[in-house]
Design a protein around this motif. Sequence first.
Motif, PDB file in Angstrom:
ATOM      1  N   ASN A  71       6.383   7.873  -4.170  1.00  0.00           N
ATOM      2  CA  ASN A  71       5.946   7.353  -2.874  1.00  0.00           C
ATOM      3  C   ASN A  71       6.107   8.373  -1.756  1.00  0.00           C
ATOM      4  O   ASN A  71       5.714   8.131  -0.634  1.00  0.00           O
ATOM      5  CB  ASN A  71       6.645   6.026  -2.534  1.00  0.00           C
ATOM      6  CG  ASN A  71       8.021   6.225  -1.937  1.00  0.00           C
ATOM      7  OD1 ASN A  71       8.710   7.174  -2.270  1.00  0.00           O
ATOM      8  ND2 ASN A  71       8.412   5.319  -1.037  1.00  0.00           N
ATOM      9  N   TYR A  73      -1.408   8.317  -1.192  1.00  0.00           N
ATOM     10  CA  TYR A  73      -0.652   7.067  -1.161  1.00  0.00           C
ATOM     11  C   TYR A  73       0.098   6.916   0.163  1.00  0.00           C
ATOM     12  O   TYR A  73       0.078   5.852   0.783  1.00  0.00           O
ATOM     13  CB  TYR A  73       0.341   6.980  -2.341  1.00  0.00           C
ATOM     14  CG  TYR A  73       1.313   5.846  -2.150  1.00  0.00           C
ATOM     15  CD1 TYR A  73       0.922   4.532  -2.404  1.00  0.00           C
ATOM     16  CD2 TYR A  73       2.592   6.064  -1.638  1.00  0.00           C
ATOM     17  CE1 TYR A  73       1.781   3.472  -2.159  1.00  0.00           C
ATOM     18  CE2 TYR A  73       3.454   5.017  -1.398  1.00  0.00           C
ATOM     19  CZ  TYR A  73       3.049   3.721  -1.658  1.00  0.00           C
ATOM     20  OH  TYR A  73       3.901   2.680  -1.399  1.00  0.00           O
ATOM     21  N   LYS A 118      -1.083   0.161   4.282  1.00  0.00           N
ATOM     22  CA  LYS A 118      -0.537  -0.833   3.352  1.00  0.00           C
ATOM     23  C   LYS A 118      -0.820  -2.234   3.894  1.00  0.00           C
ATOM     24  O   LYS A 118      -0.678  -2.486   5.090  1.00  0.00           O
ATOM     25  CB  LYS A 118       0.983  -0.641   3.185  1.00  0.00           C
ATOM     26  CG  LYS A 118       1.442   0.793   2.889  1.00  0.00           C
ATOM     27  CD  LYS A 118       1.013   1.259   1.519  1.00  0.00           C
ATOM     28  CE  LYS A 118       1.580   2.634   1.169  1.00  0.00           C
ATOM     29  NZ  LYS A 118       1.229   3.728   2.120  1.00  0.00           N
ATOM     30  N   ASN A 119      -1.213  -3.112   3.005  1.00  0.00           N
ATOM     31  CA  ASN A 119      -1.526  -4.483   3.385  1.00  0.00           C
ATOM     32  C   ASN A 119      -0.234  -5.283   3.618  1.00  0.00           C
ATOM     33  O   ASN A 119       0.488  -5.584   2.686  1.00  0.00           O
ATOM     34  CB  ASN A 119      -2.363  -5.115   2.261  1.00  0.00           C
ATOM     35  CG  ASN A 119      -2.674  -6.575   2.519  1.00  0.00           C
ATOM     36  OD1 ASN A 119      -2.185  -7.175   3.474  1.00  0.00           O
ATOM     37  ND2 ASN A 119      -3.484  -7.155   1.651  1.00  0.00           N
ATOM     38  N   LYS A 120       0.038  -5.593   4.885  1.00  0.00           N
ATOM     39  CA  LYS A 120       1.274  -6.330   5.187  1.00  0.00           C
ATOM     40  C   LYS A 120       0.961  -7.777   5.563  1.00  0.00           C
ATOM     41  O   LYS A 120       1.810  -8.507   6.069  1.00  0.00           O
ATOM     42  CB  LYS A 120       2.015  -5.639   6.337  1.00  0.00           C
ATOM     43  CG  LYS A 120       2.290  -4.165   6.041  1.00  0.00           C
ATOM     44  CD  LYS A 120       3.675  -3.737   6.486  1.00  0.00           C
ATOM     45  CE  LYS A 120       4.109  -2.462   5.778  1.00  0.00           C
ATOM     46  NZ  LYS A 120       4.226  -1.295   6.630  1.00  0.00           N
ATOM     47  N   SER A 145       5.877  -8.358   0.175  1.00  0.00           N
ATOM     48  CA  SER A 145       5.881  -6.998   0.691  1.00  0.00           C
ATOM     49  C   SER A 145       5.684  -5.970  -0.439  1.00  0.00           C
ATOM     50  O   SER A 145       4.755  -5.160  -0.388  1.00  0.00           O
ATOM     51  CB  SER A 145       7.201  -6.782   1.448  1.00  0.00           C
ATOM     52  OG  SER A 145       7.474  -5.411   1.530  1.00  0.00           O
ATOM     53  N   TYR A 199       2.196  -5.610  -2.349  1.00  0.00           N
ATOM     54  CA  TYR A 199       1.083  -4.901  -1.700  1.00  0.00           C
ATOM     55  C   TYR A 199       1.408  -3.467  -1.331  1.00  0.00           C
ATOM     56  O   TYR A 199       0.508  -2.672  -1.091  1.00  0.00           O
ATOM     57  CB  TYR A 199       0.614  -5.673  -0.455  1.00  0.00           C
ATOM     58  CG  TYR A 199      -0.065  -6.968  -0.849  1.00  0.00           C
ATOM     59  CD1 TYR A 199      -1.391  -6.976  -1.271  1.00  0.00           C
ATOM     60  CD2 TYR A 199       0.644  -8.166  -0.872  1.00  0.00           C
ATOM     61  CE1 TYR A 199      -2.002  -8.140  -1.689  1.00  0.00           C
ATOM     62  CE2 TYR A 199       0.037  -9.349  -1.285  1.00  0.00           C
ATOM     63  CZ  TYR A 199      -1.285  -9.325  -1.693  1.00  0.00           C
ATOM     64  OH  TYR A 199      -1.884 -10.475  -2.116  1.00  0.00           O
ATOM     65  N   THR A 200       2.698  -3.099  -1.253  1.00  0.00           N
ATOM     66  CA  THR A 200       3.009  -1.719  -0.872  1.00  0.00           C
ATOM     67  C   THR A 200       3.294  -0.823  -2.078  1.00  0.00           C
ATOM     68  O   THR A 200       3.178   0.398  -1.989  1.00  0.00           O
ATOM     69  CB  THR A 200       4.220  -1.641   0.090  1.00  0.00           C
ATOM     70  OG1 THR A 200       5.328  -2.318  -0.514  1.00  0.00           O
ATOM     71  CG2 THR A 200       3.913  -2.293   1.420  1.00  0.00           C
ATOM     72  N   LEU A 202      -1.878  -3.080  -4.447  1.00  0.00           N
ATOM     73  CA  LEU A 202      -2.420  -1.842  -3.861  1.00  0.00           C
ATOM     74  C   LEU A 202      -3.873  -1.677  -4.268  1.00  0.00           C
ATOM     75  O   LEU A 202      -4.301  -2.172  -5.305  1.00  0.00           O
ATOM     76  CB  LEU A 202      -1.647  -0.639  -4.401  1.00  0.00           C
ATOM     77  CG  LEU A 202      -0.295  -0.307  -3.798  1.00  0.00           C
ATOM     78  CD1 LEU A 202       0.418   0.704  -4.684  1.00  0.00           C
ATOM     79  CD2 LEU A 202      -0.459   0.254  -2.389  1.00  0.00           C
TER      80      LEU A 202
END
Length: 398
Positions: free
Chosen positions: A161, A167, A172-174, A245, A248-249, A254
């Motif tokens: 990461n 990446y 990121k979809n929060k 969380s 999606y992160t 993802l």
Amino acid sequence: MKLQYLAIFSLVCSNPLLGTTTGYSSADYQPLSAKKLVQVHLITRHGVRYPTLDNFQAHLDIVQQIQSSPAINSTIDLNYGPLSNAGMLHPSGKQSVQSYGQRFQARYSSLLDDPSKFFTSSSNVPRVLDTASSFFIGMKGTELPNGVIQDRTLDADNDMNKSCKKYVSLPKNKKEASTFEKEYLPNLADKLNNKLDMELNTTQASTLLDACAFQIAFGMNPNESFCSQFDSDDFSNYQLNDDFSKFYTLSYGLDAPFNSQLGCSLVTDIYNNINNQSLTASFHFGHAETIIPLITSLGLLRDSQLLTTQSPNLADRKFKTGLFAPMQANLVFEVYENNDLRLVLNEAPIDIPGCTDSTGLCAFNKFLEIYHNVVGCDFDSICENASTTIGGSNGNTN
Ligand SMILES: *[C@@H]1O[C@H](CO)[C@@H](O)[C@H](O)[C@H]1NC(C)=O
Ligand SMILES: *[C@@H]1O[C@H](CO)[C@@H](O)[C@H](O)[C@H]1NC(C)=O
Ligand SMILES: *[C@@H]1O[C@H](CO)[C@@H](O)[C@H](O)[C@H]1NC(C)=O
Ligand SMILES: *[C@@H]1O[C@H](CO)[C@@H](O)[C@H](O)[C@H]1NC(C)=O
Ligand SMILES: *[C@@H]1O[C@H](CO)[C@@H](O)[C@H](O)[C@H]1NC(C)=O
Ligand SMILES: CC(=O)N[C@H]1CO[C@H](CO)[C@@H](O)[C@@H]1O
């Protein structure tokens, strides 16, 4: 004896799952005896740690604040020690990692005689290096070198990461996590304020729950001290929020290709080590951010649908970080003759979807077929990195 074991087991089991802050619970298993074991490969997250700098002081502050509540009638001591402890391996974590090293030795002793046949690599962070040392002290009675240690921005295997440019820059979809927080935090704050006769806002309520999660990871009974202000719904909401969380992160939520490939260099490194006849064992030491992408690249614990606040049967989801990515989370690849594989997650064998047969093993050629997009991936190209990272995969396999 049996009764005593059951009693200990049920005590451990009654601890709530608290996302990646969950403490470690050991389990009992042995390698298969029907086939000859030829190698073992371990990937482990660091043991129980102190909170990192971003919430260390916030925990001390909120606890100080609720100390004045009439409902809190004893002095709360989080036992954090000096600020320099932030992010470090906790003494209970060190102890637990050492015990794991001892169990590892007892299970795999035939493969662990000669450290010159080991490959070791570790994320370059003190709590992780301390975890590696503690593990080897438990396993061999002595510290071993921590092996390959890279600058974190170059470490494609343990710090994907940080070492993957695309990446890192990916939005990121929060959305799911923040939708869920808006649902559960006001209710949490209300409940606490009623019990404590205080006026905490949602951030403070959430910080207090987080501080409690760390105390439980250190070994406190969740029914004790200020943690007794929380109920099982609060704990399961904390877990669910972490899942929204992390899903999606770092995992299946993802965008492609990272929903399957963030962990591909590490999987390739394990593949290379399996093919390396001069090795009997390999060890990778990393983070939750190592274990979660690895689990994801292997397609383990994947629900049939994306995880959202609207998902039906949320309680039955497979994706619970407290189960697969607690502190000291570990995944073992047992390699038997002919490279037949078995995976063991947190000391419990786990099936490889579409591969593990009724003998409990997954044939190597089938493994390679299933993971043909993962093994041998070109990490730097996927990541659009300008120069070469170091790890199992830069398009090379052997
Ligand atoms: C502290 O509070 C608990 C419940 O809130 C109560 O059972 C206990 O008796 C109290 N102890 C003292 C010393 O007041
Ligand atoms: C990567 O993981 C580390 C924890 O090891 C975390 O502090 C950091 O925020 C993560 N970075 C990204 C870009 O997600
Ligand atoms: C809650 O209160 C703290 C301390 O006063 C403040 O820093 C924080 O911004 C507040 N959060 C919200 C969501 O109001
Ligand atoms: C805490 O209390 C609940 C309810 O009384 C009980 O079910 C649970 O087992 C207790 N947890 C521990 C760790 O003792
Ligand atoms: C196999 O492992 C040994 C020991 O770590 C290492 O020196 C050697 O380069 C490896 N061989 C290959 C082909 O990667
Ligand atoms: C070797 C290399 O270029 N690594 C970079 C890959 O991307 C990450 C994230 O931007 C950088 O931190 C690395 O330096």
